[in-house]
Design a protein around this motif. Structure first.
Motif, PDB file in Angstrom:
ATOM      1  N   LEU A   6       0.851  -1.184   0.000  1.00 17.56           N
ATOM      2  CA  LEU A   6       0.000   0.000   0.000  1.00 17.56           C
ATOM      3  C   LEU A   6       0.886   1.234   0.000  1.00 17.56           C
ATOM      4  O   LEU A   6       1.881   1.285   0.718  1.00 17.56           O
ATOM      5  N   VAL A   7       0.534   2.193  -0.820  1.00 22.09           N
ATOM      6  CA  VAL A   7       1.304   3.429  -0.948  1.00 22.09           C
ATOM      7  C   VAL A   7       0.757   4.469   0.018  1.00 22.09           C
ATOM      8  O   VAL A   7      -0.451   4.690   0.097  1.00 22.09           O
ATOM      9  N   ILE A   8       1.667   5.107   0.745  1.00 21.97           N
ATOM     10  CA  ILE A   8       1.315   6.234   1.611  1.00 21.97           C
ATOM     11  C   ILE A   8       1.985   7.469   1.028  1.00 21.97           C
ATOM     12  O   ILE A   8       3.211   7.534   0.923  1.00 21.97           O
ATOM     13  N   LEU A   9       1.171   8.453   0.626  1.00 22.78           N
ATOM     14  CA  LEU A   9       1.696   9.737   0.163  1.00 22.78           C
ATOM     15  C   LEU A   9       1.695  10.673   1.361  1.00 22.78           C
ATOM     16  O   LEU A   9       0.645  10.954   1.943  1.00 22.78           O
ATOM     17  N   GLY A  10       2.879  11.139   1.757  1.00 26.49           N
ATOM     18  CA  GLY A  10       2.963  11.993   2.936  1.00 26.49           C
ATOM     19  C   GLY A  10       3.914  13.150   2.754  1.00 26.49           C
ATOM     20  O   GLY A  10       4.944  13.019   2.107  1.00 26.49           O
ATOM     21  N   THR A  11       3.533  14.273   3.324  1.00 28.09           N
ATOM     22  CA  THR A  11       4.438  15.425   3.379  1.00 28.09           C
ATOM     23  C   THR A  11       5.192  15.291   4.700  1.00 28.09           C
ATOM     24  O   THR A  11       4.712  15.727   5.745  1.00 28.09           O
ATOM     25  N   LEU A  12       6.362  14.684   4.625  1.00 27.88           N
ATOM     26  CA  LEU A  12       7.090  14.342   5.842  1.00 27.88           C
ATOM     27  C   LEU A  12       7.732  15.538   6.523  1.00 27.88           C
ATOM     28  O   LEU A  12       8.265  15.416   7.623  1.00 27.88           O
ATOM     29  N   ALA A 102      -3.458   8.972   1.493  1.00 26.58           N
ATOM     30  CA  ALA A 102      -2.729  10.225   1.738  1.00 26.58           C
ATOM     31  C   ALA A 102      -3.423  10.952   2.877  1.00 26.58           C
ATOM     32  O   ALA A 102      -4.588  10.679   3.186  1.00 26.58           O
ATOM     33  N   LEU A 103      -2.711  11.868   3.499  1.00 27.48           N
ATOM     34  CA  LEU A 103      -3.307  12.696   4.534  1.00 27.48           C
ATOM     35  C   LEU A 103      -2.794  14.111   4.362  1.00 27.48           C
ATOM     36  O   LEU A 103      -1.669  14.320   3.920  1.00 27.48           O
ATOM     37  N   GLY A 104      -3.658  15.079   4.675  1.00 29.08           N
ATOM     38  CA  GLY A 104      -3.189  16.442   4.532  1.00 29.08           C
ATOM     39  C   GLY A 104      -4.235  17.495   4.813  1.00 29.08           C
ATOM     40  O   GLY A 104      -5.414  17.204   4.995  1.00 29.08           O
ATOM     41  N   GLY A 105      -3.728  18.721   4.827  1.00 35.21           N
ATOM     42  CA  GLY A 105      -4.579  19.898   4.888  1.00 35.21           C
ATOM     43  C   GLY A 105      -4.920  20.292   3.456  1.00 35.21           C
ATOM     44  O   GLY A 105      -5.071  19.432   2.592  1.00 35.21           O
ATOM     45  N   GLY A 106      -4.964  21.581   3.193  1.00 34.59           N
ATOM     46  CA  GLY A 106      -5.337  22.037   1.859  1.00 34.59           C
ATOM     47  C   GLY A 106      -4.391  21.574   0.770  1.00 34.59           C
ATOM     48  O   GLY A 106      -4.804  20.969  -0.225  1.00 34.59           O
ATOM     49  N   THR A 109      -4.115  17.650   0.634  1.00 28.86           N
ATOM     50  CA  THR A 109      -5.329  17.074   0.054  1.00 28.86           C
ATOM     51  C   THR A 109      -5.331  17.276  -1.450  1.00 28.86           C
ATOM     52  O   THR A 109      -5.658  16.357  -2.205  1.00 28.86           O
ATOM     53  N   TRP A 110      -4.965  18.481  -1.891  1.00 30.76           N
ATOM     54  CA  TRP A 110      -4.933  18.723  -3.325  1.00 30.76           C
ATOM     55  C   TRP A 110      -3.935  17.784  -4.000  1.00 30.76           C
ATOM     56  O   TRP A 110      -4.240  17.168  -5.022  1.00 30.76           O
ATOM     57  N   LEU A 111      -2.743  17.655  -3.436  1.00 28.49           N
ATOM     58  CA  LEU A 111      -1.711  16.808  -4.029  1.00 28.49           C
ATOM     59  C   LEU A 111      -2.141  15.333  -4.034  1.00 28.49           C
ATOM     60  O   LEU A 111      -2.038  14.640  -5.038  1.00 28.49           O
ATOM     61  N   GLY A 112      -2.630  14.852  -2.886  1.00 27.16           N
ATOM     62  CA  GLY A 112      -3.048  13.453  -2.794  1.00 27.16           C
ATOM     63  C   GLY A 112      -4.157  13.112  -3.767  1.00 27.16           C
ATOM     64  O   GLY A 112      -4.107  12.091  -4.462  1.00 27.16           O
ATOM     65  N   THR A 113      -5.175  13.972  -3.840  1.00 33.19           N
ATOM     66  CA  THR A 113      -6.287  13.685  -4.749  1.00 33.19           C
ATOM     67  C   THR A 113      -5.895  13.895  -6.207  1.00 33.19           C
ATOM     68  O   THR A 113      -6.445  13.237  -7.088  1.00 33.19           O
ATOM     69  N   ALA A 114      -4.932  14.767  -6.477  1.00 31.22           N
ATOM     70  CA  ALA A 114      -4.452  14.920  -7.859  1.00 31.22           C
ATOM     71  C   ALA A 114      -3.860  13.607  -8.355  1.00 31.22           C
ATOM     72  O   ALA A 114      -4.080  13.196  -9.490  1.00 31.22           O
ATOM     73  N   MET A 127      -8.334   9.295   1.190  1.00 26.53           N
ATOM     74  CA  MET A 127      -7.772  10.603   1.507  1.00 26.53           C
ATOM     75  C   MET A 127      -8.264  11.027   2.879  1.00 26.53           C
ATOM     76  O   MET A 127      -9.472  11.134   3.103  1.00 26.53           O
ATOM     77  N   VAL A 128      -7.342  11.228   3.825  1.00 28.39           N
ATOM     78  CA  VAL A 128      -7.682  11.764   5.145  1.00 28.39           C
ATOM     79  C   VAL A 128      -7.403  13.263   5.068  1.00 28.39           C
ATOM     80  O   VAL A 128      -6.263  13.679   4.847  1.00 28.39           O
ATOM     81  N   SER A 129      -8.454  14.069   5.241  1.00 31.74           N
ATOM     82  CA  SER A 129      -8.333  15.493   4.952  1.00 31.74           C
ATOM     83  C   SER A 129      -8.978  16.374   6.013  1.00 31.74           C
ATOM     84  O   SER A 129      -9.970  16.005   6.627  1.00 31.74           O
ATOM     85  N   THR A 130      -8.407  17.568   6.146  1.00 27.90           N
ATOM     86  CA  THR A 130      -8.966  18.568   7.052  1.00 27.90           C
ATOM     87  C   THR A 130     -10.029  19.427   6.372  1.00 27.90           C
ATOM     88  O   THR A 130     -10.665  20.242   7.041  1.00 27.90           O
ATOM     89  N   ILE A 131     -10.260  19.269   5.059  1.00 26.59           N
ATOM     90  CA  ILE A 131     -11.112  20.224   4.353  1.00 26.59           C
ATOM     91  C   ILE A 131     -12.446  19.707   3.817  1.00 26.59           C
ATOM     92  O   ILE A 131     -13.007  20.313   2.918  1.00 26.59           O
ATOM     93  N   PRO A 132     -13.044  18.655   4.356  1.00 30.17           N
ATOM     94  CA  PRO A 132     -14.283  18.163   3.749  1.00 30.17           C
ATOM     95  C   PRO A 132     -15.500  19.046   3.986  1.00 30.17           C
ATOM     96  O   PRO A 132     -16.555  18.784   3.441  1.00 30.17           O
ATOM     97  N   PHE A 133     -15.376  20.105   4.775  1.00 29.41           N
ATOM     98  CA  PHE A 133     -16.508  21.000   5.001  1.00 29.41           C
ATOM     99  C   PHE A 133     -16.717  21.938   3.810  1.00 29.41           C
ATOM    100  O   PHE A 133     -17.712  22.621   3.719  1.00 29.41           O
ATOM    101  N   GLN A 134     -15.772  21.953   2.877  1.00 30.18           N
ATOM    102  CA  GLN A 134     -15.899  22.763   1.669  1.00 30.18           C
ATOM    103  C   GLN A 134     -16.514  21.928   0.561  1.00 30.18           C
ATOM    104  O   GLN A 134     -16.744  20.737   0.722  1.00 30.18           O
TER     105      GLN A 134
END
Length: 194
Positions: A6-12, A102-106, A109-114, A127-134
């Motif tokens: 399984l691939v994990i995309l992370g901003t380390l 992937a996990l991230g903020g704005g 999230t953009w990078l992971g979903t791209a 995608m684990v994200s902080t922005i699903p309220f938008q």
């Protein structure tokens, strides 16, 4: 359990401890993982399986070039998404990738979903994200990306975030464990009211 991973995309640089915890969750479920560092700024919190320098090279760039004064953040993030996608697609062609998370903020999230929007339908994508309220339709597109709202900000581990990351890891692992569906030779028509 399997010869796939399984691939994990992370901003380390900004999500190192959280990415490490997610990795631990997936490994405890019996999966091998490949962490791809797509961070750009500070040094990574730990050594990933694929470094940010390798990701940049896959996009025909260097980290130094992406961070130079003439480059903007959007260009740099686009390049990192392109490089990560190249790496993931290579693993998919070899039938090694069981899913992507992937996990991230704005920006994360953009990078992971791209990356995820360019992957085949049916390959598990979380995608684990902080922005699903938008309005998230533009970042999900027409792909089968499962979105986990992080509820809390992803700025350090706490009991709530550990639970969310554990649930996301369990969901990805369960989807990746499903046997592949047989493809049909018949023509299929899709119809939607959207």
């Amino acid at each position: 359990m399997t010869d796939r991973y399984l691939v994990i995309l992370g901003t380390l640089d900004t999500k190192g401890p959280e990415t490490a915890f997610l990795n631990q969750c997936l490994r405890s479920l019996g999966w091998e993982t490949r962490i791809i560092d797509v961070g750009l700024l500070s040094p990574p919190a730990f050594t990933p399986d694929v470094t940010r320098e390798e990701v940049a090279v896959r996009a025909g760039k260097t980290i130094e070039g992406l961070l130079s004064e003439g480059r903007d953040k959007v260009t740099a993030v686009n390049a990192m998404a392109q490089g990560a996608l190249s790496l993931v697609e290579e693993g998919i062609q070899r039938r090694e990738v069981g899913g992507v998370i992937a996990l991230g903020g704005g920006v994360g999230t953009w990078l992971g979903t791209a990356v995820m929007r360019s992957l085949p339908l049916g390959l598990p994508k979380v995608m684990v994200s902080t922005i699903p309220f938008q309005d998230i339709r533009p970042i999900l597109g027409t792909k089968d990306i499962v979105l986990f709202p992080s509820v809390a900000d992803i700025l350090g581990l706490n009991p709530l975030l550990r639970t969310i990351l554990g649930n996301a890891a369990s969901a990805l692992a369960a989807m990746a464990d499903l046997p592949p569906q047989e493809e049909t030779k018949k023509r299929v028509i899709g119809s939607t009211s959207l």
